[in-house]
Each structure stands twice: as structure tokens, then as C-alpha cells.
Scaffold this motif. Structure first.
Motif, mmCIF file in Angstrom:
data_model
loop_
_atom_site.group_PDB
_atom_site.id
_atom_site.type_symbol
_atom_site.label_atom_id
_atom_site.label_comp_id
_atom_site.label_asym_id
_atom_site.label_seq_id
_atom_site.Cartn_x
_atom_site.Cartn_y
_atom_site.Cartn_z
ATOM 1 N N ALA A 112 1.047 -1.146 0.174
ATOM 2 C CA ALA A 112 -0.019 -0.133 -0.109
ATOM 3 C C ALA A 112 1.022 1.139 0.107
ATOM 4 O O ALA A 112 0.552 2.219 -0.519
ATOM 5 N N LEU A 113 1.859 1.233 0.864
ATOM 6 C CA LEU A 113 2.759 2.497 0.674
ATOM 7 C C LEU A 113 3.718 2.637 -0.701
ATOM 8 O O LEU A 113 3.608 3.707 -1.086
ATOM 9 N N LEU A 114 3.986 1.335 -1.051
ATOM 10 C CA LEU A 114 4.677 1.424 -2.314
ATOM 11 C C LEU A 114 3.675 2.035 -3.548
ATOM 12 O O LEU A 114 3.795 2.637 -4.503
ATOM 13 N N GLY A 115 2.466 1.686 -3.582
ATOM 14 C CA GLY A 115 1.353 2.218 -4.234
ATOM 15 C C GLY A 115 0.939 3.594 -4.279
ATOM 16 O O GLY A 115 0.754 4.064 -5.124
ATOM 17 N N LEU A 116 0.967 4.201 -2.813
ATOM 18 C CA LEU A 116 0.645 5.357 -2.688
ATOM 19 C C LEU A 116 1.774 6.215 -3.482
ATOM 20 O O LEU A 116 1.573 7.489 -4.009
ATOM 21 N N VAL A 117 3.088 5.816 -3.181
ATOM 22 C CA VAL A 117 4.277 6.655 -3.645
ATOM 23 C C VAL A 117 4.127 6.284 -5.213
ATOM 24 O O VAL A 117 4.365 7.571 -5.807
ATOM 25 N N ALA A 118 3.929 5.470 -5.800
ATOM 26 C CA ALA A 118 3.641 5.219 -7.238
ATOM 27 C C ALA A 118 2.457 6.191 -7.893
ATOM 28 O O ALA A 118 2.777 6.605 -8.931
#
Length: 133
Positions: A112-118
């Protein structure tokens, strides 16, 4: 659109008829195949009716014209950056998130954190650097 309407409505009739033949063949004791075929027919019918109502409202489409050119159906699909790496990052984040759901919930926050950054990177990639507006 006319051919799509015909296809979906013919499929609806076919699946409903096959559902009842299947139900009669199994004496309606097998309760997976009959409802599945029946619901497939109803779903196909719903799509066919929706397309028919949309066709009535919109009017003649380029794909219905016999002598239409391919360029007649061109639409503006938006602006996409062919050099962008952010969609790959979004896909990787989705893969990590789904892996976390399947294998262990402790992995999901990382995805989820990677998705938010992406997603932030994808949304704001044209606001800085060489391609800033």
C-alpha cells in the motif's frame, strides 16, 4: 453496435434454453450448473438490453456504417507518457499488495505504501523536471 446487441441477445436466449435443458437432464438436483447457466443468460440479456437502449439514445455509430473508415471511430483517449516508469511501479505495488493479502497481512502495508508513492509519482510526473508545464 447492432452486431453486439444481436450477439448478446442471442447468447441470452441460448444460455437460458441450455440452462433449462441442463436442469431437466439433471432433474434440477445439481444446483451449481443450472443457476450458473441461468445467471449467465440473464447477464448477457442485461448487457444486450443496455446496448440496445444506448444505441437508441446515441444514434448511428461509425461501426454500423457499411462504408465507414477506421478513422471515423477515433476518439481522444487522453495523454499518456510513453517514457514513464510509474505504471510499472504501480503494477509492482499492486502485486506486492495482492501477495500480502494472499500470503500474510503484514506484507500488505508495504504494498500500500509503495502504491501510494507510485500513484503520487504518476500523478505529478509532469509537474517537475524536463516535462514540467
Amino acid at each position: 453496435m447492432k452486431s453486439s446487441i444481436t450477439l448478446f441477445l442471442v447468447n441470452a436466449v441460448f444460455f437460458v434454453v441450455v440452462a433449462f435443458i441442463y436442469g431437466l437432464y439433471t432433474e434440477f438436483t445439481e444446483m451449481v450448473g443450472f443457476p450458473a447457466l441461468l445467471l449467465t443468460g440473464f447477464m448477457s440479456g442485461m448487457i444486450g438490453v443496455y446496448l440496445w437502449l444506448t444505441d437508441r439514445r446515441v444514434g448511428r455509430q461509425p461501426q454500423d456504417a457499411e462504408y465507414a473508415e477506421i478513422s471515423d471511430a477515433d476518439a481522444d483517449y487522453g495523454f499518456f507518457s510513453p517514457w514513464s516508469w510509474w505504471p510499472i511501479a504501480c503494477a509492482g505495488a499492486a502485486a506486492v499488495s495482492f501477495y500480502g493479502i494472499a500470503m500474510g497481512w503484514w506484507i500488505f502495508p508495504f504494498g500500500a505504501l509503495l502504491g501510494l508513492v507510485a500513484l503520487v509519482g504518476l500523478a505529478f510526473e509532469h509537474d517537475r523536471g524536463d516535462h514540467a508545464h
